[in-house]
Scaffold this active site. Structure first.
Site, short mmCIF file in Angstrom:
data_model
loop_
_atom_site.label_atom_id
_atom_site.label_comp_id
_atom_site.label_asym_id
_atom_site.label_seq_id
_atom_site.Cartn_x
_atom_site.Cartn_y
_atom_site.Cartn_z
CB CYS A 2 6.12 -8.87 1.48
SG CYS A 2 4.81 -10.03 1.18
NE ARG A 27 6.64 -2.54 1.60
CZ ARG A 27 7.18 -2.07 0.50
NH1 ARG A 27 7.71 -0.88 0.51
NH2 ARG A 27 7.20 -2.77 -0.60
CD1 TRP A 74 -1.06 -7.62 3.68
CD2 TRP A 74 -1.19 -8.56 1.64
NE1 TRP A 74 -2.33 -7.43 3.20
CE2 TRP A 74 -2.44 -7.99 1.96
CE3 TRP A 74 -1.04 -9.20 0.42
CZ2 TRP A 74 -3.53 -8.03 1.10
CZ3 TRP A 74 -2.12 -9.25 -0.45
CH2 TRP A 74 -3.35 -8.66 -0.10
CG ASN A 98 7.13 -7.46 -2.05
OD1 ASN A 98 5.94 -7.78 -2.15
ND2 ASN A 98 7.56 -6.22 -2.22
N GLY A 99 5.79 -10.31 -3.45
CA GLY A 99 5.17 -10.44 -4.77
C GLY A 99 4.62 -11.84 -4.97
CD GLU A 480 -10.94 8.37 -0.03
OE1 GLU A 480 -11.00 7.42 -0.83
OE2 GLU A 480 -10.02 8.50 0.79
CE LYS A 484 -9.18 6.33 3.59
NZ LYS A 484 -8.84 6.60 2.25
CD GLU A 487 -9.03 2.16 2.70
OE1 GLU A 487 -8.14 1.81 1.92
OE2 GLU A 487 -9.17 3.35 3.06
CG HIS A 503 -32.17 4.75 -10.35
ND1 HIS A 503 -33.28 4.64 -11.15
CD2 HIS A 503 -31.78 6.05 -10.43
CE1 HIS A 503 -33.53 5.82 -11.71
NE2 HIS A 503 -32.64 6.68 -11.28
CE LYS A 603 0.22 4.64 2.52
NZ LYS A 603 -1.07 5.33 2.53
#
Ligand code: G6P
Length: 608
Positions: A2, A27, A74, A98-99, A480, A484, A487, A503, A603
């Site tokens: 947020c 964000r 958010w 925010n939070g 990574e 990516k 995401e 395996h 973010k």
């Protein structure tokens, strides 16, 4: 996550609040709102989705107040609907948050028992009612906030506006960042200096537990115990930074392309290039020869930079490394020796779990070093030593340039610690430093594969699952790559250590499954090549990212080959990150996804 903005202005503030919220869009958010005081009364506009929806709402029904607060939300508690969007307004006040208020259920029950009605599913609404309750008992706005804050558990930042108080804005910070911007007869509140940059370059950061009462020409800070507190004003660089994409379609593309420059800048900060040595811009908080292990803690992409560093530290410094994701580490009750070294890695410097891990390590008597990109962040302020990454502001939610700059810092650190432990000879150090100096040029070379990668991405965009394989330092990069792709394209992807293929994941391989193999010419190449052959034997569609030698040795039919320049193997992940990022980027663009603000992601993750 947020974003919060508040303005006490001399002209209508709603438009400025929205402009400032745009600077916090990076964000991640899914609804937005603004409230202003008009003739002492709170009026608000809110909208689901992007800020353009809020702007449309404001165009239809403008707000004229000279004092206001705004928010990008958010969603954590309750869907991203207009009803749940902030500001929440009731009881003569408006609040943005925010939070997470962790004890909101308890508080909600208490307030409901007192006859309060709740209209949203959010945790935030309890704050409005709690403050309102104190106001009804005759407390002033300042007193009501002071009485409310100790009742709230969790990590959060808050901003309040009060009916009948045209010259008052109150902000509070516990865990999530909040800054005051000082103007000429105007005052501002914002989640970060970037949001406030159009208005002022004079900023005061609230410390944890602080709250502040602002008028147009004063800022009164109080600490967690309610005592008046002096908090320094600092000049920020943020105003110099223009939030624009240059010639690129997305911030992510811009940030991928900036990498040769920013990695070069970061390396120049850590290397004495002419002497062929690492020259750390700080003293290590421990004697490298006296420690027997390093603990690394981070989240997301930063964690994968840490996993790469584990290979470097164990190899160059002959030092055991423990690494964990911060959300696990913070609650694991890991025993740690006094005076050992914990390294935390964070682009934003605000990630709640990473910050909590840093505090845990400090509590165990560890010395702490933080690799951070935002120099004014909480993690940067609380660690013993800051190892800055000089990536510049990263706006795209999917981290790219921060990752490679983290690798640049961690590689330098591993060499310096190796030297401090007598584990590497000066000639080896000179060779490694020479290899690092070559990295930005090799990254620029790798960029030239972009049009080929863009055409490969058309195949990838039709897949429903993708597997990434790598060994050694290419293994974290395989993770990574998968991260990516997930995401920003929402294609299911997994990264695996190539040796683990047998395996389990080999069972998934068929002619529909693209397998991206990251195979630099390193000591693991032969083994990776055997794994490539195992995939080929089962009809898998292989895309090989490697040099000519890797392609020759693989000797199988490839669906795609991204030819990488020849290079010494040690720092190949920094260069190979480029095609891996580009592949995800172009796949998402081909699929028409919102690359810079992917769904559900934030973010800066300031909640657990
Ligand atoms: C979020 C971001 C990731 C990032 C992670 C850790 O998930 O979307 O890109 O890697 O947080 O963030 P930090 O700021 O601590 O590096």
């Amino acid at each position: 996550m947020c974003g919060i903005v508040g303005i006490l202005g001399r002209e209508p503030v709603a438009r400025h609040i929205v402009e400032s919220l745009k600077r916090l869009e990076y964000r991640g958010y899914d609804s937005a709102g603004v409230a202003t005081l008009e003739g002492g009364v709170i009026t608000r506009r809110r909208a689901e989705g992007k800020l353009r929806n809020l702007e449309a709402r404001l165009a239809e029904a403008p707000l004229a107040g000279l004092a206001g607060i705004g928010h990008t939300r958010w969603a954590t508690h309750g869907k991203p609907t207009e009803v749940n969007a902030h500001p929440h307004a009731s009881d003569g006040l408006a609040v943005v948050h925010n939070g997470i208020i962790e004890n909101f259920r308890e508080l909600r029950a208490e307030l409901t028992a007192k006859g309060q009605t709740f209209t949203t599913e959010t945790d935030t609404e309890v704050v409005a009612h709690l403050v309102g309750d104190f106001l009804r008992q005759g407390l002033s706005p300042r007193e009501a906030v002071a009485a409310t804050l100790p009742r709230l558990k969790g990590a959060f930042a808050l901003a309040f506006l009060f009916e009948g108080h045209d010259d008052l804005l109150i902000g509070a910070r516990q865990g999530a960042p909040l800054a005051v911007g000082h103007g000429e007869g105007e005052m501002y509140l914002g989640s970060d200096a970037l949001a406030l940059a159009p208005f002022t370059d004079t900023i005061t950061y609230l410390e944890d537990g602080d709250w502040v009462a602002l008028t147009r020409d004063s800022a009164e800070f109080r600490d967690v115990a309610g005592r008046l507190a002096n908090r320094p004003r600092i000049k920020t660089q943020a105003s110099a930074f223009l939030v624009d994409k240059g010639n690129h379609r997305h911030f992510m593309a811009k940030e991928i392309h900036e990498q040769p420059e920013v990695v070069g800048r970061t390396l120049a900060h850590y290397l004495d290039m002419s002497a062929g040595r690492v020259r750390l811009p700080f003293d290590l908080p421990v004697d490298p020869a006296a420690i027997d292990r390093i603990s690394i803690v981070a989240c997301g992409t930063a964690y994968l930079a840490g996993l790469t560093a584990k290979y470097w530290l164990e190899r160059f410094a002959r030092l055991p490394v423990e690494i964990d994701v911060a959300s696990e580490f913070r609650y694991r009750e890991a025993p740690m020796s006094r005076d050992g070294l914990t390294v935390v890695i964070s682009q934003s410097g605000e990630t709640a779990d990473t910050l909590a891990s840093l505090r845990y390590a400090k509590g165990q008597g560890q010395k702490t070093l933080a690799v951070v990109n935002v120099a004014t962040s909480t993690i940067a302020r609380e660690c013993d030593v800051v190892a800055p990454t000089l990536a510049g502001p990263e706006i795209g939610v999917a981290s790219t340039k921060a990752f490679t700059c983290q690798l640049a810092v961690l590689a330098s650190l591993a060499i310096a610690i190796g030297r401090g432990r007598g584990a590497i000879a000066p000639e080896t150090e000179a060779r490694l430093v020479g290899d690092l100096i070559g990295v930005p040029g090799l990254m620029a070379e790798a960029m030239k594969r972009e049009s080929q990668i863009a055409s490969l991405s058309h195949h990838l965009s039709r897949a429903s699952d993708v597997l990434y394989l790598g060994r050694g330092t290419a293994f974290p990069l395989a993770l990574e790559g998968a991260l990516k792709l997930k995401e920003i394209s929402y294609i299911h992807a997994e990264g695996y250590a190539a040796g683990e293929l047998k395996h389990g994941p080999i069972a998934l391989i068929d002619e529909n499954m693209p397998v991206i193999v990251i195979a630099p010419s390193d000591q693991w190449l032969e083994k990776t090549v055997s794994n490539v052959q195992e995939v080929a034997a089962r009809g898998g569609r292989i895309v090989l990212i490697g040099d000519r030698k890797a392609a020759d040795e693989a000797a199988v039919t490839l669906d795609g080959f991204v030819a990488m320049p020849d290079m010494a193997p040690e720092f190949a992940p920094m260069v190979y990150a480029v095609p891996v990022q580009m592949l995800a980027y172009h796949t998402a663009v081909t699929m028409g996804k919102d690359v810079d603000q992917p769904r559900n992601l934030a973010k800066s993750v300031t909640v657990e």
